[in-house]
Scaffold this active site. Structure first.
Site, PDB file in Angstrom:
ATOM      1  N   CYS A 117       0.810  -1.227   0.000  1.00 17.81           N
ATOM      2  CA  CYS A 117       0.000   0.000   0.000  1.00 17.81           C
ATOM      3  C   CYS A 117       0.842   1.275   0.000  1.00 17.81           C
ATOM      4  CB  CYS A 117      -0.952   0.004   1.180  1.00 17.81           C
ATOM      5  SG  CYS A 117      -2.141  -1.332   1.108  1.00 17.81           S
ATOM      6  N   HIS A 253      -3.365   7.476   3.051  1.00 19.77           N
ATOM      7  CA  HIS A 253      -3.737   6.192   2.455  1.00 19.77           C
ATOM      8  C   HIS A 253      -5.159   5.863   2.876  1.00 19.77           C
ATOM      9  CE1 HIS A 253      -3.879   2.156   1.117  1.00 19.77           C
ATOM     10  NE2 HIS A 253      -3.696   1.599   2.296  1.00 19.77           N
ATOM     11  N   ASN A 283     -10.102   0.209  -0.307  1.00 19.61           N
ATOM     12  CA  ASN A 283      -8.637   0.253  -0.191  1.00 19.61           C
ATOM     13  C   ASN A 283      -8.039  -0.221  -1.526  1.00 19.61           C
ATOM     14  OD1 ASN A 283      -5.930  -0.152   0.319  1.00 19.61           O
ATOM     15  ND2 ASN A 283      -6.228  -1.227   2.253  1.00 19.61           N
TER      16      ASN A 283
HETATM   17  O1  UT7 Z   1      -3.886  -0.985   3.593  1.00 23.61           O
HETATM   18  C1  UT7 Z   1      -2.974  -1.777   4.273  1.00 23.61           C
HETATM   19  C2  UT7 Z   1      -3.128  -1.682   5.725  1.00 23.61           C
HETATM   20  N1  UT7 Z   1      -4.392  -2.241   6.140  1.00 23.61           N
HETATM   21  C3  UT7 Z   1      -5.078  -1.643   7.072  1.00 23.61           C
HETATM   22  O2  UT7 Z   1      -4.701  -0.585   7.507  1.00 23.61           O
HETATM   23  C4  UT7 Z   1      -6.285  -2.348   7.610  1.00 23.61           C
HETATM   24  C5  UT7 Z   1      -6.291  -2.230   9.099  1.00 23.61           C
HETATM   25  N2  UT7 Z   1      -7.385  -2.936   9.749  1.00 23.61           N
HETATM   26  C6  UT7 Z   1      -8.678  -2.545   9.661  1.00 23.61           C
HETATM   27  O3  UT7 Z   1      -9.010  -1.642   8.941  1.00 23.61           O
HETATM   28  C7  UT7 Z   1      -9.682  -3.210  10.568  1.00 23.61           C
HETATM   29  O4  UT7 Z   1      -8.979  -4.017  11.508  1.00 23.61           O
HETATM   30  C8  UT7 Z   1     -10.709  -4.095   9.806  1.00 23.61           C
HETATM   31  C9  UT7 Z   1     -11.693  -3.203   9.072  1.00 23.61           C
HETATM   32  C10 UT7 Z   1     -10.000  -5.017   8.852  1.00 23.61           C
HETATM   33  C11 UT7 Z   1     -11.503  -4.929  10.802  1.00 23.61           C
HETATM   34  O5  UT7 Z   1     -12.138  -4.074  11.770  1.00 23.61           O
HETATM   35  P1  UT7 Z   1     -11.997  -4.374  13.331  1.00 23.61           P
HETATM   36  O6  UT7 Z   1     -12.815  -3.395  14.030  1.00 23.61           O
HETATM   37  O7  UT7 Z   1     -10.534  -4.427  13.642  1.00 23.61           O
HETATM   38  O8  UT7 Z   1     -12.662  -5.792  13.454  1.00 23.61           O
HETATM   39  P2  UT7 Z   1     -12.071  -7.171  14.021  1.00 23.61           P
HETATM   40  O9  UT7 Z   1     -11.147  -7.780  13.024  1.00 23.61           O
HETATM   41  O10 UT7 Z   1     -11.559  -6.958  15.419  1.00 23.61           O
HETATM   42  O11 UT7 Z   1     -13.386  -8.027  14.102  1.00 23.61           O
HETATM   43  C12 UT7 Z   1     -14.468  -7.669  14.981  1.00 23.61           C
HETATM   44  C13 UT7 Z   1     -15.637  -8.578  14.707  1.00 23.61           C
HETATM   45  C14 UT7 Z   1     -15.266 -10.061  14.679  1.00 23.61           C
HETATM   46  O12 UT7 Z   1     -16.332 -10.792  15.240  1.00 23.61           O
HETATM   47  P3  UT7 Z   1     -16.285 -11.311  16.778  1.00 23.61           P
HETATM   48  O13 UT7 Z   1     -15.069 -12.177  16.873  1.00 23.61           O
HETATM   49  O14 UT7 Z   1     -16.172 -10.076  17.619  1.00 23.61           O
HETATM   50  O15 UT7 Z   1     -17.561 -12.036  16.930  1.00 23.61           O
HETATM   51  C15 UT7 Z   1     -15.191 -10.369  13.210  1.00 23.61           C
HETATM   52  O16 UT7 Z   1     -15.447 -11.728  12.933  1.00 23.61           O
HETATM   53  O17 UT7 Z   1     -16.193  -8.287  13.415  1.00 23.61           O
HETATM   54  C16 UT7 Z   1     -16.294  -9.486  12.665  1.00 23.61           C
HETATM   55  N3  UT7 Z   1     -16.144  -9.165  11.254  1.00 23.61           N
HETATM   56  C17 UT7 Z   1     -17.166  -8.840  10.468  1.00 23.61           C
HETATM   57  N4  UT7 Z   1     -18.472  -8.746  10.697  1.00 23.61           N
HETATM   58  C18 UT7 Z   1     -19.271  -8.401   9.684  1.00 23.61           C
HETATM   59  C19 UT7 Z   1     -15.008  -9.106  10.530  1.00 23.61           C
HETATM   60  N5  UT7 Z   1     -15.278  -8.752   9.264  1.00 23.61           N
HETATM   61  C20 UT7 Z   1     -16.620  -8.588   9.193  1.00 23.61           C
HETATM   62  C21 UT7 Z   1     -17.500  -8.217   8.167  1.00 23.61           C
HETATM   63  N6  UT7 Z   1     -18.808  -8.129   8.443  1.00 23.61           N
HETATM   64  N7  UT7 Z   1     -17.081  -7.940   6.912  1.00 23.61           N
END
Ligand code: UT7
Length: 326
Positions: A117, A253, A283
């Site tokens: 990225c 970004h 992204n």
């Molecule tokens: O560009 C390169 C660099 N990349 C980034 O900067 C990305 C950085 N990370 C992020 O933007 C975020 O971490 C994400 C958007 C990828 C995820 O958001 P989060 O708030 O960190 O969610 P999480 O991974 O902690 O997941 C929270 C919950 C989980 O469920 P439980 O375990 O709490 O029941 C996931 O399974 O959200 C669930 N989840 C979803 N739910 C509905 C994960 N993806 C989804 C989804 N829809 N698409």
């Protein structure tokens, strides 16, 4: 001996998106996800997806034409092309070589830079240093990706995030301030948090490795991204003896609106000083910063004379910034 200019300067910007749009509502039909979750956790509403047969090079070509037109530079005047991409058309020739031939810039130097990225910031850093050494005078710098080609559409934690697109700038030798500095970093110790599952040397038979796809421990990446971007902002300001209020506009970004908000807050900036395209583009990796820059330039949000900070963070990990006088 070549004249050594004081600066490189952006003289034109361009961007291009594939036609097909995939909305959150579309993803709700095939994944256990919701428009509300995607909006609240990422800020993304839709993303553009390259058509079958449409390549990174195709998107780069359209963005490059617009940047060249804006700069009033013809392709034959270019003496270098640097393309930031993680999704090249082929392993080789590089996307930059394919683009060069298509533009009719044959003979100039051409190379790809893979910094995930941060690819465009890295490409800009390479081009700026070539120009300020006096080796090159007019360089086309591109960030272009078809990242959705390696998205696992059954994995809701990554499938909702990525989109395709391309952005480009023309960078020219100048005695007037332009790119004030670039700051590039990487830490390969974090390779496991964000990676692709297959590659040439590891093995081309992607299916034996469960397919070529992006894997990401999103939550851990998020925390490092926020922390690291805070540090790069400080490093950039300190390099120039500047304070936060010296930055007029931020081009971050576009990975997650919450990360963008955190960086803006750390800089004490209002969101009207920040370009946001993640809602419409998702992204797009290397393409995200140059596309956002082009949007802000063409909409008039970025005006001549403004001091603008570009920053990115991505797989590797890689991260970087560019401080620019427009
Ligand atoms: O560009 C390169 C660099 N990349 C980034 O900067 C990305 C950085 N990370 C992020 O933007 C975020 O971490 C994400 C958007 C990828 C995820 O958001 P989060 O708030 O960190 O969610 P999480 O991974 O902690 O997941 C929270 C919950 C989980 O469920 P439980 O375990 O709490 O029941 C996931 O399974 O959200 C669930 N989840 C979803 N739910 C509905 C994960 N993806 C989804 C989804 N829809 N698409």
């Amino acid at each position: 001996m070549n004249h050594v200019p004081a600066y490189s300067r952006i003289t034109g910007t361009g961007s291009h998106l594939p036609e097909k749009i995939l909305t959150n509502a579309d993803l709700e039909k095939t994944l256990d996800t919701s428009d509300q979750w995607i909006r609240e956790r990422t800020g993304i509403q839709q993303r553009h997806i390259a058509a079958e047969g449409e390549t990174t090079g195709d998107l780069a070509y359209e963005a490059a034409l617009k940047a060249l037109q804006a700069a009033d530079v013809s392709a034959s005047e270019l003496d270098m092309i640097v393309v930031g991409t993680t999704t090249p058309d082929l392993v080789f020739p590089s996307t930059a070589c394919l683009l060069q031939s298509r533009l009719g810039a044959n003979g100039c130097a051409a190379m790809d830079v893979n910094a995930a990225c941060s690819g465009f910031i890295y490409a800009l850093g390479v081009a700026d240093n070539f120009i300020r050494s006096g080796a090159k005078q007019k360089v086309l710098v591109v960030g272009a990706e078809t990242l959705t080609r390696m998205v696992d559409w059954t994995d809701r934690s990554t499938a909702v995030l990525f989109g395709d697109g391309a952005g480009a700038v023309v960078l020219e030798a100048s005695e007037e301030p332009g790119v004030l500095s670039t700051h590039l970093h990487a830490d390969g110790g974090y390779a496991d948090l964000l990676a692709a599952t297959a590659g040439v040397s590891k093995g081309f038979k992607a299916e034996e490795r469960g397919g070529l796809k992006i894997t990401m421990k999103g939550n851990e990446v998020f925390k490092v991204a926020v922390r690291t971007l805070g540090r790069i902002v400080t490093e950039t300001l300190e390099a120039h003896g500047m304070v936060k209020s010296d930055i007029d506009f931020l081009v971050p970004h576009q990975a997650n609106l919450r990360i963008i908000n955190a960086t803006a807050k750390a800089l004490g900036m209002d969101m009207d000083q920040v370009v946001v395209t993640v809602d419409k583009h998702g992204n797009t990796s290397s393409a995200s910063v140059p596309m956002a820059l082009d949007v802000a330039v063409r909409s008039g949000q970025i005006k001549p004379g403004m001091t603008v900070l570009l920053e990115a963070f991505g797989g590797g990990f890689t991260w970087g910034s560019a401080l620019i006088k427009m």
